[in-house]
Enzyme design. Structure first.
Site, PDB file in Angstrom:
ATOM      1  CB  SER A   1      19.117 -13.362  34.812  1.00 30.79           C
ATOM      2  OG  SER A   1      18.674 -13.189  33.480  1.00 30.79           O
TER       3      SER A   1
ATOM      4  NE  ARG B   1      25.626 -15.114  26.512  1.00 29.69           N
ATOM      5  CZ  ARG B   1      25.497 -16.442  26.336  1.00 29.69           C
ATOM      6  NH1 ARG B   1      26.582 -17.202  26.296  1.00 29.69           N
ATOM      7  NH2 ARG B   1      24.316 -17.006  26.217  1.00 29.69           N
TER       8      ARG B   1
ATOM      9  CE1 TYR C   1      19.068  -7.942  28.545  1.00 30.94           C
ATOM     10  CE2 TYR C   1      18.144  -9.832  29.698  1.00 30.94           C
ATOM     11  CZ  TYR C   1      19.210  -9.220  29.055  1.00 30.94           C
ATOM     12  OH  TYR C   1      20.406  -9.876  28.941  1.00 30.94           O
TER      13      TYR C   1
ATOM     14  CE  LYS D   1      25.594  -7.654  33.129  1.00 32.79           C
ATOM     15  NZ  LYS D   1      25.376  -7.926  31.689  1.00 32.79           N
TER      16      LYS D   1
ATOM     17  CB  THR E   1      20.910  -5.365  30.530  1.00 39.79           C
ATOM     18  OG1 THR E   1      21.288  -6.219  31.613  1.00 39.79           O
ATOM     19  CG2 THR E   1      21.740  -5.721  29.309  1.00 39.79           C
TER      20      THR E   1
END
Length: 341
Positions: free
Chosen positions: A106, A253, A130, A226, A156
């Site tokens: 991540s 989430r 990100y 994703k 993402t």
């Protein structure tokens, strides 16, 4: 007490983690309907098992973009592994390497990409990205990731803004002072890092499909997108030249009220028609869940929260146990359903 299934690790983590940490890992957005439906959707799916198929020799291996893994379960990108275990993402990387599977690191890691790569030098890793409002920061991170030997870039797509996670708001969730988002350590020292260890509005909400081309101009790494949940976006992803799609709702989430990922999978697989590889995360708790996802067209699945539970239990060893249980359950489900490979 022996750990028999993933729910045993979940119970251990809930008992032993601080309340704020547990609720950060467990939280969904708003009323958590999508988070919960990710699990419930698997219970609505039934097998059509075949008998007398000769299960004496079985093969759980598969390939991800040309790299072989031991079975079709990887580790999804999740934040702040040092909240679960002191070595954090280094332990995660070692467990993935030991089990010969893929670990998606991540952006919100509590170890640097260089530390993670050094901890498991022969591991198979992708990096989840990100895009920052300051594109130079993201460009620099992409170059670091490629230099550290990561083998794929996972963009993402479902987070222009962070979903409303009520538990985190109630708890005023903050990283402990001795932890940081290591990808950007030292970059924001003059700013308030009050939103999950980084400044508010860190992520660029203007990202669009054209940013796939921007990333392609920066790196030779394959790009996997994703957060895809519809056939329309799957088609756009293919037309913009990605190499893979992860069907994901961010563990429930982000948008509450979207589809469970296993329910979204079918239309995406039908649309893609083998032009790119399709993967899935969200709701995987048993080996039979893995088999259901593969039967419906996924190439591989990725686990998020269960990996954190394994880390909480015994670090690398605990995560290896989680993966081994899933491997063994998957292999048994294959045999009982009548498919040897």
């Amino acid at each position: 007490m022996p750990m028999i299934c993933l729910s045993d690790f979940e119970a251990y983590a809930k008992k032993h983690l601080p309340k704020m940490t547990w609720e950060f890992f467990a939280a969904g957005a708003d009323e958590c309907c999508t988070r919960d439906d990710n699990l419930l959707a698997y219970k609505r799916i039934r097998f059509r098992p075949r008998m007398l198929q000769d299960m004496s020799v079985m093969d759980t291996r598969t390939m991800l973009l040309g790299t072989e893994i031991s079975f079709p379960v990887g580790i999804a990108p999740t934040s702040f592994h040092r909240l679960a275990w002191p070595d954090g993402e280094k332990s995660t990387a070692r467990a993935a390497e030991a089990m010969n599977t893929c670990y998606i690191t991540s952006t919100y890691s509590t170890c640097t990409v260089e530390e993670i790569a050094a901890a498991a030098p022969n591991g198979f890793r992708w990096f989840q990205l990100y895009i920052h409002r300051n594109r130079a920061l993201s460009e620099g991170l992409v170059r670091r990731v490629e230099a550290a030997g990561f083998q794929g870039l996972v963009l993402t797509a479902d987070l222009p803004y962070t979903g409303k996670r009520r538990a985190d708001i109630r708890n005023n969730f903050q990283l402990p002072p001795h932890m940081a988002v290591k990808s950007f350590e030292g970059v924001f020292e003059e700013e308030s890092c009050s939103e999950y260890g980084l400044p508010p509005n860190f992520i660029d909400p203007s990202i669009s499909w054209n940013d796939i081309y921007w990333l392609q101009s920066l790196t030779r790494l394959p790009i996997i997108v994703k957060g895809i949940l519809t056939k329309e976006d799957a088609d756009l992803a293919v037309r913009h030249g990605v190499q893979g799609i992860i069907v994901s709702n961010h563990g429930g989430r982000q948008l509450d009220g979207g589809p469970a990922t296993i329910d979204a999978l079918i239309e995406i697989v039908d649309t893609v028609q083998d032009r790119v590889e399709v993967y899935l995360d969200g709701g995987i708790r048993t080996g039979s869940d893995v088999l259901k996802a593969l039967a419906l067209g996924a190439k591989c699945v990725f686990i998020g929260r269960p990996a954190l539970w394994g880390l909480t239990y015994k670090g690398e060893e605990g995560l290896r146990e989680v993966l081994q249980i899933l491997h063994d359950e998957f292999r048994l489900s294959m045999a009982l359903a009548g498919t040897a490979k």
